[in-house]
Design a protein around this motif. Structure first.
Motif, mmCIF file in Angstrom:
data_model
loop_
_atom_site.group_PDB
_atom_site.id
_atom_site.type_symbol
_atom_site.label_atom_id
_atom_site.label_comp_id
_atom_site.label_asym_id
_atom_site.label_seq_id
_atom_site.Cartn_x
_atom_site.Cartn_y
_atom_site.Cartn_z
ATOM 1 N N LEU A 1 0.799 -1.230 0.000
ATOM 2 C CA LEU A 1 0.000 0.000 0.000
ATOM 3 C C LEU A 1 0.832 1.280 0.000
ATOM 4 N N THR A 2 2.101 1.197 0.411
ATOM 5 C CA THR A 2 2.902 2.420 0.517
ATOM 6 C C THR A 2 4.140 2.379 -0.375
ATOM 7 N N GLY B 92 5.155 0.065 -2.657
ATOM 8 C CA GLY B 92 4.882 -0.277 -4.058
ATOM 9 C C GLY B 92 4.337 0.889 -4.864
ATOM 10 N N PRO B 93 3.264 1.557 -4.431
ATOM 11 C CA PRO B 93 2.771 2.722 -5.181
ATOM 12 C C PRO B 93 3.798 3.842 -5.307
ATOM 13 N N LEU B 94 4.631 4.037 -4.279
ATOM 14 C CA LEU B 94 5.657 5.067 -4.357
ATOM 15 C C LEU B 94 6.686 4.734 -5.445
ATOM 16 N N LEU B 95 7.132 3.482 -5.491
ATOM 17 C CA LEU B 95 8.054 3.070 -6.545
ATOM 18 C C LEU B 95 7.398 3.140 -7.915
ATOM 19 N N LEU B 96 6.107 2.833 -7.969
ATOM 20 C CA LEU B 96 5.384 2.862 -9.247
ATOM 21 C C LEU B 96 5.330 4.276 -9.812
ATOM 22 N N LYS B 97 5.227 5.272 -8.939
ATOM 23 C CA LYS B 97 5.211 6.651 -9.416
ATOM 24 C C LYS B 97 6.537 7.032 -10.058
ATOM 25 N N VAL B 98 7.627 6.533 -9.476
ATOM 26 C CA VAL B 98 8.956 6.903 -9.965
ATOM 27 C C VAL B 98 9.371 6.050 -11.151
ATOM 28 N N PHE B 99 9.148 4.729 -11.076
ATOM 29 C CA PHE B 99 9.659 3.811 -12.096
ATOM 30 C C PHE B 99 8.566 3.249 -13.001
ATOM 31 N N GLY B 100 7.310 3.663 -12.795
ATOM 32 C CA GLY B 100 6.209 3.167 -13.612
ATOM 33 C C GLY B 100 6.052 3.934 -14.901
ATOM 34 N N ASN B 101 4.853 3.823 -15.487
ATOM 35 C CA ASN B 101 4.587 4.464 -16.779
ATOM 36 C C ASN B 101 4.635 5.982 -16.683
ATOM 37 N N GLU B 102 4.341 6.525 -15.492
ATOM 38 C CA GLU B 102 4.411 7.967 -15.328
ATOM 39 C C GLU B 102 5.847 8.458 -15.181
ATOM 40 N N VAL C 262 10.007 -7.269 -7.227
ATOM 41 C CA VAL C 262 11.142 -7.729 -6.433
ATOM 42 C C VAL C 262 11.698 -6.596 -5.588
ATOM 43 N N MET C 263 11.781 -5.407 -6.164
ATOM 44 C CA MET C 263 12.328 -4.265 -5.438
ATOM 45 C C MET C 263 11.442 -3.884 -4.259
ATOM 46 N N THR C 264 10.122 -3.934 -4.456
ATOM 47 C CA THR C 264 9.204 -3.596 -3.366
ATOM 48 C C THR C 264 9.411 -4.529 -2.182
ATOM 49 N N ALA C 265 9.386 -5.836 -2.449
ATOM 50 C CA ALA C 265 9.553 -6.810 -1.373
ATOM 51 C C ALA C 265 10.949 -6.728 -0.774
ATOM 52 N N GLY C 266 11.976 -6.546 -1.608
ATOM 53 C CA GLY C 266 13.345 -6.505 -1.109
ATOM 54 C C GLY C 266 13.609 -5.327 -0.193
#
Length: 489
Positions: A317-318, A320-330, A341-345
């Motif tokens: 909830l925290t 993963g979405p934060l990484l998605l903002k930086v490394f995702g489609n946006e 893997v990065m989220t869990a690690g």
């Protein structure tokens, strides 16, 4: 009498035995404690042990053996047509036991009287709904045959419980009488108590060892059954993981993708936990004042008390979405979803920080002060002393702490279920969803799949693999820590 009440009665008898044994010893010496072989409390402790040891041993054995005996007895009376084709007798007996325990719970909760529980039938009562109301969930409706078997099971269990209560209390009273009769001023009570305590400690150590052996054999038998249905080479060296119901022995159940995901997540976690944890340990052990150390170390170790499922929710909830903002489609476009893997690690690394920090701090603190004083006396600065004297001296112990943290990371389950995803694949991209061995053990053993199918039995093979890997890591850690203790203790 319930088990908890029986235990309380035994404790009360042990307390009574303590006072009787002590009084008996003093009376035999005419009130002169100096005339006794041992101090008076040893005589009381001997009587208390004579009450507890035989009664609790009988209680433990009966608790394990009686249900198995009742189950085997009931299983022999199961009608031949009651077990559906393709179903297991064990599953039927599980339903019987659940219904029997549910009836007991309904009586305790007041939903049924004792007489009603004996006369209940499926024609006038919805047994499944009744038991559901007291917290016993059943997967199917209760038929008349199952209910009849459950009543028999309940009656035999009640009879067994009454017999056990009588025998346990008889054993306690016999132990009390035996201790009371042999208590006199010449009885070597201290020697007897110390020998009994030593034997108890040895037994406790053996329980831990035998439990490990039992777990291993429980896994290995099912693993061998799996390898009778599935080629072991395809499992150990297969690069595709795609089990599916009804696939038989030709479905891809390769270990490599799961092992890769486990190792990849563990490496990222260690890359986070080891530097931060080690630097924190160095600061706490070498630079922090006693007041700062007494404040920071407990606060840091609070992280160790947080359940792993909470870390999993934090990752999902925290982080993963934060990484998605930086490394995702946006952002950079490397990440397709919050699970990776990065989220869990990253979150697992945060979880392991207190583990590495606490162990390393204890190890660094254990380095003899004479080594520090000698280095400082030769003109080295505090930082040079830490780098060139303290850390090399503590290195074996620190390596052992890191290996123990690695085995903790490999065995983590709930965090990776939430944070890493469920895709078993080989990839170097840390922002893709992957899965681990532990996550797949959970997924393969849940649901309504047949427990004799390869896609379910593979969970035991995964468990054996994980057991062997973590056991090897723990053995290596123990060897390193033992070497450290011999050298610097």
């Amino acid at each position: 009498m319930s088990a908890s009440t029986l235990i309380l009665v035994l404790i009360a008898l042990a307390a009574l035995g303590f006072f009787l044994g002590r009084s008996r010893a003093l009376a035999s010496a005419s009130g002169n404690a100096q005339a006794l072989h041992s101090r008076p409390h040893f005589y009381g402790a001997n009587a208390a042990l004579m009450v507890l040891i035989p009664s609790l041993a009988l209680f433990a054995v009966w608790t394990v053996v009686a249900p198995l005996s009742i189950k085997a007895d009931i299983a022999q009376s199961v009608p031949s047509g009651l077990v559906d084709e393709g179903k297991s007798l064990d599953l039927l007996m599980t339903d019987v036991r659940n219904v029997a325990e549910g009836l007991d719970r309904a009586v305790v909760a007041g939903a049924l009287t004792s007489d009603a529980a004996l006369s209940i039938d499926t024609e006038t009562t919805d047994v499944r709904a009744l038991l559901g109301g007291v917290g016993v969930a059943l997967g199917a409706n209760v038929g008349p045959e199952v209910l009849k078997l459950a009543k028999t099971y309940r009656a035999k269990s009640a009879s067994s419980s009454n017999i056990m209560t009588g025998l346990v209390l008889a054993a306690a009273m016999a132990g009390l009488a035996f201790a009371f009769l042999r208590t006199n001023k010449d009885f070597r009570a201290r020697n007897t108590v110390e020998a009994t305590v030593r034997a108890t400690l040895i037994f406790a150590a053996m329980v831990a060892i035998l439990t490990t052996v039992g777990i291993f054999f429980a896994l290995i038998f099912n693993t061998l059954e799996f390898f009778q249905l599935y080629n072991w080479k395809d499992y150990l060296f297969g690069t595709t993981w795609h089990p599916h119901s009804g696939g038989g022995s030709d479905q891809p159940l390769g270990l490599i993708p799961l092992l890769w995901g486990t190792i990849y997540i563990s490496l990222i976690a260690l890359a986070v936990a080891v530097p931060i944890g080690l630097f924190a340990a160095i600061y706490l052990a070498e630079y922090a004042s006693p007041r700062v150390r007494g404040t920071i170390k407990p606060l840091l170790e609070v992280l160790a008390g947080i359940p792993s499922i909470v870390y999993g929710l934090f990752a999902l909830l925290t982080v993963g979405p934060l990484l998605l903002k930086v490394f995702g489609n946006e952002g950079l476009g490397w990440m397709q979803g919050a699970s990776s893997v990065m989220t869990a690690g990253l979150v697992m690394g945060i979880m392991l920080i207190p583990f590495v920090s606490s162990l390393s701090d204890d190890i660094i603190t254990a380095v003899p002060q004479a080594l520090r004083d000698g280095s400082l006396g030769l003109g080295a600065t505090p930082s040079e002393t830490i780098r060139q004297v303290v850390l090399p001296a503590a290195l074996p112990g620190i390596v052992g702490a890191i290996i123990l943290a690695t085995s903790r990371a490999i065995g983590e389950t709930m965090l990776v279920v939430f944070g890493a995803g469920a895709a078993g694949k080989l990839s170097l991209n840390p922002f893709e969803a992957m899965t681990t061995v532990t996550a797949k053990i959970v997924s393969q053993l849940t649901g309504d799949a047949d427990f004799t199918a390869p896609e379910v039995l593979v969970a035991y093979a995964l468990g054996t693999t994980l057991f062997v890997v973590t056991l090897c890591l723990n053995v290596i850690a123990q060897i390193i820590v033992s070497k450290y203790q011999e050298q610097y203790s």
